[in-house]
Design a protein around this motif. Structure first.
Motif: not given
Length: 278
Positions: A152-156, A255-262, A271-276
């Motif tokens: 889930t992306f919390l910021t675009p 690791l991307s969830s810690l570092l953000n992307i784009g 920035h996104f969160k992961i729901d396992i």
């Protein structure tokens, strides 16, 4: 938070007036390309060695005297980077966050160690010592996953190809951005070269089943420049992936969830969160 990018550069160029060399601040904010042509082909231009997380919703509006928590992670030899970052914040607070307004004071730095213990420092200088956290420890939870994965992306996420926004995107299109972000950050700031079959991983990621997706382009806000206004937007929403058996793909996602992307990932975008348990 995104405004910090422009304000930090502006403050960094003025640090000579505060008795400090502007170049060390600018080198952190805008790292140079590697002199090795082979490295330049493998990795994108290094981003700053820090990642700012988006502000919590209940902290987005402040009155005079309120405290704001700015959550940031630093990579690699980060003690000097924390000092430079905190110095930029302190000077920015003195001159004002926006057009001479929005003054604030940096009062303390709070850090977490690998066990989750919290420590505070009231004296901010280049002798500041902070605990290190192993990135491998941070991704263990997702590697033990045996169910679907929600992202889930919390910021675009401002995903660009040849400087043009990608409006229609799915996991197959997102994963290469994750891979480039993680590999370039680890190489630039941690000296770690991931020995991965990048084309093979991209191909495998394209075959992951997407159970749900409502990803869409969202125009976030307008950022004022000197003579114009620029619309800022990116991909936002949620997708749910079927079980992934590849530990390498899971590690890149975690690791991307810690570092953000784009674009502007260091300043809170993508920035996104992961729901396992999605």
């Amino acid at each position: 938070v995104l405004r910090l990018r422009r304000e930090f550069v502006r403050i960094a160029r003025q640090m000579k007036h505060y008795g400090q060399d502007p170049e060390q601040f600018l080198a952190m904010l805008d790292p140079s390309l590697s002199s090795d042509p082979f490295t330049r082909r493998l990795y994108q231009k290094p981003a700053p060695p820090f990642v700012i997380y988006p502000l919590r919703k209940n902290e987005s509006e402040l009155d005079a005297g309120d405290q704001q928590i700015l959550e940031v992670i630093f990579l690699g030899g980060f003690t000097s980077h924390v000092h430079l970052f905190s110095r930029l914040l302190s000077v920015l607070g003195e001159v004002g966050f926006c057009r001479g307004e929005g003054h604030f004071e940096l009062v303390k730095i709070t850090s977490l160690d690998q066990a989750g213990n919290c420590s505070e420092s009231l004296e901010i200088n280049d002798q500041l010592t902070l605990p290190q956290v192993n990135l491998g420890w941070s991704v263990e939870g997702i590697l033990q996953n045996s169910s679907n994965i929600g992202i889930t992306f919390l910021t675009p996420a401002r995903l660009l190809s040849e400087n043009k926004p990608i409006f229609d995107v799915n996991f197959a299109g997102i994963f290469p951005f994750m891979l480039r972000r993680v590999s370039s950050m680890l190489y630039a700031w941690c000296g770690v070269e991931l020995l991965l079959d990048a084309p093979g991983l991209v191909h495998s990621a394209a075959e992951v089943d997407v159970l749900f997706s409502d990803l869409c382009w969202h125009d976030w806000r307008t950022l004022d420049s000197d003579n114009d206004q620029h619309s800022l937007g990116g991909v936002i929403g949620k997708l749910v992936l079927d079980r992934i058996d590849s530990d390498e793909i899971l590690t890149i996602i975690a690791l991307s969830s810690l570092l953000n992307i784009g674009k502007s990932a260091s300043y809170g975008c993508g920035h996104f969160k992961i729901d396992i348990s999605a």
